[in-house]
Design an enzyme around this catalytic site. Structure first.
Site, PDB file in Angstrom:
ATOM      1  N   ARG A 181      53.989  73.092  40.594  1.00 51.24           N
ATOM      2  CA  ARG A 181      54.923  73.576  41.611  1.00 51.24           C
ATOM      3  C   ARG A 181      54.645  75.019  42.025  1.00 51.24           C
ATOM      4  O   ARG A 181      55.552  75.812  42.266  1.00 51.24           O
ATOM      5  CB  ARG A 181      56.376  73.429  41.131  1.00 51.24           C
ATOM      6  N   SER A 231      64.774  67.655  43.561  1.00 51.50           N
ATOM      7  CA  SER A 231      64.845  67.911  42.122  1.00 51.50           C
ATOM      8  C   SER A 231      65.124  69.394  41.887  1.00 51.50           C
ATOM      9  O   SER A 231      64.416  70.257  42.389  1.00 51.50           O
ATOM     10  CB  SER A 231      63.527  67.512  41.458  1.00 51.50           C
ATOM     11  N   GLU A 303      63.724  74.961  40.161  1.00 48.33           N
ATOM     12  CA  GLU A 303      62.643  74.698  41.114  1.00 48.33           C
ATOM     13  C   GLU A 303      63.022  75.119  42.528  1.00 48.33           C
ATOM     14  O   GLU A 303      62.164  75.419  43.358  1.00 48.33           O
ATOM     15  CB  GLU A 303      62.314  73.198  41.086  1.00 48.33           C
TER      16      GLU A 303
END
Length: 311
Positions: A181, A231, A303
């Site tokens: 990520r 998410s 995130e």
């Protein structure tokens, strides 16, 4: 409505000369999947890579705070909005074409769904994992988006970006510093223009079947019917560890702060159940992190990118 300063007005005039649409005091809740946020000072709908280069160079010369925004699927804006100009890289910059029989070029504003379907139309395999990720090509490259065992780093050959001086650069896969990520662009501050994806040929029916299967799994397991940023937490380091399972085991399924809630369908998602503020979401994330840390000793890393009102 906030009065625009002279420099911002000058930038917007240039944008209009370049035939970009301009939206002063634009509400941000219309431009992100959380449906949260106040107004930005102004939004410019970017219509070409060259105009992006010219406008970003001018914004930096004038000292104007700016950021790029695609589909808004991994961001949380402040309730007060964004004190600066947002470059919207969306449907006005979403061209996609075949460079050769195995290579697709897609501009940063191209939705991942469109890229995946384009690959299917040409019987090219490798993009199936991204089918259903609610983002654009630029955002996907920026954060090395991934799901179901695949990541952008597995399929991208080149990425093109523009720096603060308006210069455009091309980066090979290994120059983009992909990690879980993350990518070079998070630290470099360059704005992504387009990506070039090299994919092997495959069976149309097999590719389609896999895409349908993965979309079905998303619908079964994820709260797609409620506003969220996708998410919320990164997957923890360690064999067999999943953020959603840790949150569930800590008894936080359905836990709420104001209008923000840990999804009852998938504990790895924070959703806006109605009227959530950015403060609600941030407080909920904090409390979830504290409870999981207390119960397991594991620190959950968020995130979602929080974008404050001021720099």
């Amino acid at each position: 409505m906030k009065e625009l300063d002279m420099n911002t007005r000058s930038l917007l005039e240039l944008a209009e000369e370049l035939e970009c649409r301009v939206f002063p005091n634009e509400p941000l809740d219309k431009h992100n999947t959380f449906r949260i946020g106040g107004c930005c000072s102004a939004m410019i709908d970017i219509n070409s890579p060259d105009n992006l280069s010219q406008l970003w160079e001018e914004a930096n010369r004038l000292g104007i705070r700016t950021m790029a925004l695609g589909n808004g699927s991994n961001v949380l804006f402040d309730d007060r909005g964004y004190n600066g100009v947002i470059f919207l890289i969306g449907s006005s910059m979403d061209k996609i074409y075949m460079k050769d029989e195995n290579t697709i070029v897609a501009q940063a504003g191209c939705p991942l769904l469109k890229l995946c379907r384009f690959a299917l139309e040409h019987s090219l395999s490798g993009m199936e994992f991204a089918y259903g990720i609610p983002g654009s090509v630029g955002g996907a490259i920026f954060m090395n988006a991934g799901a179901y065992g695949g990541e952008i780093k597995d399929v991208i050959k080149y990425g093109r970006a523009v720096d603060r001086a308006g210069r455009q650069f091309e980066y090979q896969n290994d120059q983009m510093k992909f990690g879980y990520r993350t990518s070079r662009f998070i630290e470099s501050g360059e704005l992504i223009v387009e990506g070039e994806f090299e994919l092997p040929g495959g069976s149309y029916d097999e590719i389609q079947d896999k895409m349908v299967d993965l979309m079905g799994r998303r619908r079964d397991k994820q709260p797609l019917n409620m506003p969220s940023a996708g998410s919320t937490f990164k997957r923890p380091t360690g064999e067999g560890l999943f953020a959603g399972k840790l949150i569930q085991d800590s008894g936080l399924r359905g836990f709420s702060v104001g209008g923000a809630q840990v999804s009852e369908k998938h504990c790895g998602f924070v959703v806006n159940k109605g009227g959530a503020t950015s403060a609600d979401v941030l407080e909920l994330i904090k409390q979830v992190q504290e409870k999981v840390l207390k119960d397991t000793g594991i620190e959950l890393e968020c995130e979602v990118r929080y974008i404050p009102y001021e720099a």
